[in-house]
Write an enzyme that holds these catalytic residues in place. Sequence first.
Site, mmCIF file in Angstrom:
data_model
loop_
_atom_site.group_PDB
_atom_site.id
_atom_site.type_symbol
_atom_site.label_atom_id
_atom_site.label_comp_id
_atom_site.label_asym_id
_atom_site.label_seq_id
_atom_site.Cartn_x
_atom_site.Cartn_y
_atom_site.Cartn_z
ATOM 1 N N PRO A 9 21.605 52.248 48.827
ATOM 2 C CA PRO A 9 20.269 52.663 49.234
ATOM 3 C C PRO A 9 19.634 51.770 50.303
ATOM 4 O O PRO A 9 19.806 50.555 50.291
ATOM 5 C CB PRO A 9 19.450 52.577 47.937
ATOM 6 N N ASN A 10 18.934 52.431 51.205
ATOM 7 C CA ASN A 10 18.147 51.809 52.275
ATOM 8 C C ASN A 10 18.989 51.256 53.423
ATOM 9 O O ASN A 10 18.436 50.820 54.430
ATOM 10 C CB ASN A 10 17.216 50.704 51.719
ATOM 11 N N ARG A 17 14.845 47.980 59.394
ATOM 12 C CA ARG A 17 14.439 47.422 58.103
ATOM 13 C C ARG A 17 14.543 45.896 58.126
ATOM 14 O O ARG A 17 15.640 45.359 58.292
ATOM 15 C CB ARG A 17 15.406 47.980 57.050
ATOM 16 N N TYR A 22 18.154 41.473 57.981
ATOM 17 C CA TYR A 22 19.339 42.334 58.093
ATOM 18 C C TYR A 22 19.836 42.548 59.524
ATOM 19 O O TYR A 22 20.875 43.180 59.718
ATOM 20 C CB TYR A 22 19.052 43.690 57.435
ATOM 21 N N ASN A 73 28.986 47.893 49.983
ATOM 22 C CA ASN A 73 27.696 47.215 50.007
ATOM 23 C C ASN A 73 26.793 48.085 49.131
ATOM 24 O O ASN A 73 26.242 49.095 49.597
ATOM 25 C CB ASN A 73 27.129 47.092 51.426
ATOM 26 N N ALA A 76 20.731 47.497 46.643
ATOM 27 C CA ALA A 76 19.966 47.136 45.441
ATOM 28 C C ALA A 76 20.704 47.479 44.143
ATOM 29 O O ALA A 76 20.493 46.820 43.110
ATOM 30 C CB ALA A 76 18.605 47.826 45.469
ATOM 31 N N HIS A 79 22.495 44.871 41.844
ATOM 32 C CA HIS A 79 21.797 44.053 40.849
ATOM 33 C C HIS A 79 21.420 44.838 39.593
ATOM 34 O O HIS A 79 20.882 44.271 38.651
ATOM 35 C CB HIS A 79 20.542 43.447 41.479
ATOM 36 N N ASP A 86 31.143 50.217 36.018
ATOM 37 C CA ASP A 86 32.096 50.942 35.186
ATOM 38 C C ASP A 86 33.010 51.825 36.031
ATOM 39 O O ASP A 86 34.205 51.949 35.745
ATOM 40 C CB ASP A 86 31.354 51.794 34.148
ATOM 41 N N GLU A 97 33.320 43.485 47.473
ATOM 42 C CA GLU A 97 31.850 43.556 47.508
ATOM 43 C C GLU A 97 31.340 42.853 48.759
ATOM 44 O O GLU A 97 31.775 41.732 49.044
ATOM 45 C CB GLU A 97 31.286 42.857 46.265
ATOM 46 N N HIS A 99 27.762 41.980 51.400
ATOM 47 C CA HIS A 99 26.326 41.994 51.691
ATOM 48 C C HIS A 99 26.104 41.399 53.067
ATOM 49 O O HIS A 99 26.798 40.451 53.466
ATOM 50 C CB HIS A 99 25.556 41.172 50.655
ATOM 51 N N LEU A 100 25.124 41.938 53.752
ATOM 52 C CA LEU A 100 24.744 41.372 55.052
ATOM 53 C C LEU A 100 24.106 39.999 54.852
ATOM 54 O O LEU A 100 24.422 39.038 55.546
ATOM 55 C CB LEU A 100 23.737 42.303 55.745
ATOM 56 N N SER A 101 23.175 39.931 53.904
ATOM 57 C CA SER A 101 22.451 38.681 53.652
ATOM 58 C C SER A 101 23.176 37.867 52.580
ATOM 59 O O SER A 101 24.014 38.402 51.844
ATOM 60 C CB SER A 101 21.020 38.994 53.194
ATOM 61 N N ARG A 106 18.519 34.054 48.255
ATOM 62 C CA ARG A 106 17.297 34.856 48.291
ATOM 63 C C ARG A 106 16.625 34.852 46.907
ATOM 64 O O ARG A 106 16.824 33.931 46.132
ATOM 65 C CB ARG A 106 17.637 36.263 48.790
ATOM 66 N N ARG A 110 18.287 38.682 42.994
ATOM 67 C CA ARG A 110 19.449 39.092 43.804
ATOM 68 C C ARG A 110 20.669 38.219 43.533
ATOM 69 O O ARG A 110 21.758 38.481 44.028
ATOM 70 C CB ARG A 110 19.115 39.020 45.301
#
Length: 144
Positions: A9-10, A17, A22, A73, A76, A79, A86, A97, A99-101, A106, A110
Site C-alpha cells: 500500500p501507498n 509521497r 522515499y 516491499n 505498512a 508490520h 502465512d 523482503e 524497503h526503501l527506508s 524509524r 516499524r
Amino acid sequence: MNILFLNGPNLNLLGQRQPEIYGRTTLADIEAMLRQQAAKAGVTMDFRQSNTEGELVTWVQQARGAFDVIVINAAAYTHTSVALRDAISAVAVPTIEIHLSNIHSREEFRHRSLIAGVCKGQIAGFGENSYYLALQAALQLKSA
Ligand code: DQA
C-alpha cells in the site's frame, strides 16, 4: 528464471509521497529500470502493486510454480500482516523482503517485520537501490 516483484500500500504514490524519506523516483521509474536490468541478466519478471492485503496474499499464493523468487516491499503490511507471513510460508518460494527506508532507524512500530522470519533476508535503507540489490540477491539465490 522468473522473478515476482510485489509492492504494498501507498507505494503507488512514490515520487510525491514524503520524498525526504522515499525519494523522488516513481514506482514506474523503478519498474522500468528493473526491466532493463532483468533483460540484461536474461531473466523475466513481473511487477505489481496493490493497496489491498488480500490481493497481495493471492499473488503470493499464485507464485508457486510460476516464479522462482519473490521480492516484496510489503510497505505498512510488513508490520501488521500475519496473512502475508502465512502465505509466504505456505508457498515456499524463496522471498526477499525489501524497503526503501531503513525501517530500523524509524518509528518503533516499524522495527518489527512480521514477514522477516519467513524470508531469505531483508534489504532496507538504500532507497530505490534496495530493488536493484534485491534483483542481484535473487540472481544469486537461483545460482546458489
Ligand atoms: C516501507 C517502510 C514501511 O514502514 C512503510 O509503511 C512503507 C514503505 C519502505 O519501503 O521503506 O510504506 O516499506
